[in-house]
Scaffold this active site. Structure first.
Site, mmCIF file in Angstrom:
data_model
loop_
_atom_site.group_PDB
_atom_site.id
_atom_site.type_symbol
_atom_site.label_atom_id
_atom_site.label_comp_id
_atom_site.label_asym_id
_atom_site.label_seq_id
_atom_site.Cartn_x
_atom_site.Cartn_y
_atom_site.Cartn_z
ATOM 1 N N ASP A 120 -7.207 -1.912 -3.473
ATOM 2 C CA ASP A 120 -6.515 -2.587 -4.402
ATOM 3 C C ASP A 120 -6.035 -4.055 -3.849
ATOM 4 O OD1 ASP A 120 -4.053 -3.401 -5.858
ATOM 5 O OD2 ASP A 120 -3.934 -1.435 -6.505
ATOM 6 N N CYS A 127 -0.913 3.959 -6.783
ATOM 7 C CA CYS A 127 -2.236 3.631 -6.367
ATOM 8 C C CYS A 127 -3.082 4.389 -7.470
ATOM 9 C CB CYS A 127 -2.649 4.492 -5.049
ATOM 10 S SG CYS A 127 -4.141 4.436 -4.527
HETATM 11 CO CO CO Z 1 -4.645 2.155 -4.396
#
Ligand code: CO
Length: 205
Positions: free
Chosen positions: A44, A101
């Site tokens: 990310d 997430c």
């Molecule tokens: Co993530």
């Protein structure tokens, strides 16, 4: 089209700033690395490990993938782990998940996304192991937050049971495996109170 000029400009500025503060930084850096930490985190873009801990180049050996997974059959993460533990002899392995997430959410929603479904199967295994604990929460947000935390725990466990980590402990190497989670809303790391320092502690996890 395809112009990366801003990246090059910012890179020049970054290198100039470092050289201004420490003229021999890059010369020293080029001689070799001896980081104390292996960081295993999510790909990310909002969770940049070196920046969020205000560390410098050379401080962290890093592996990132979708949802910070350590799978025994993944030659990429296992190679990173072996090199970090057996060659660099890092003192700490940090598994850092994050709330919100997308990988964990996609695994939870069980959609068909193509190739990535094979990867997400690792996280679906975590869901199966902890289904009751996750579904015990009332809101979807709480369920996903709990799932993100339990995914960190599961990946800490996988890391502890990797042959390289087990061999390091058997040889008396100083090595701790930690579980943390980053909060996108605050920019802060939360300690999940997971710290494993021996094969015996790992077997109790
Ligand atoms: Co993530």
């Amino acid at each position: 089209m395809g112009n990366l000029s801003s990246l090059f400009e910012q890179n020049q500025e970054w290198a100039d700033n470092i050289k201004e503060q420490q003229p021999d930084f890059f010369e020293e850096s080029a001689k070799g690395q001896s980081p104390n930490y292996l960081w295993i985190g999510c790909s990310d873009s909002r969770v940049p490990p070196t920046q969020l801990a205000e560390l410098a180049p050379g401080d962290l050996f890093v592996h990132r993938n979708i949802a910070n997974v350590i799978s025994h059959s993944d030659i990429n993460s296992q190679s990173v782990l072996q090199y970090a533990v057996s060659v660099l002899k890092v003192k700490h392995v940090v598994i850092c998940g994050h709330y919100g997430c997308g990988g964990v959410k996609a695994a939870y929603e069980n959609q068909n996304l193509g190739l990535i479904d094979n990867w997400l199967a690792n996280i679906r295994d975590v869901y199966r192991d902890y289904k009751n604990k996750i579904e015990n929460h009332s809101s979807e947000e709480e369920k996903l937050n709990q799932f993100c935390e339990l995914n960190v725990l599961a990946q800490v466990r996988n890391t502890c049971h990797s042959p390289f980590v087990q061999q390091a402990w058997a040889a008396g190497q100083d090595l701790s495996i930690h579980g943390l989670i980053y909060d996108l809303q605050t920019g802060l790391l939360n300690d999940l109170d997971i710290c494993v320092t021996s094969a015996k502690e790992a077997s109790d996890l």
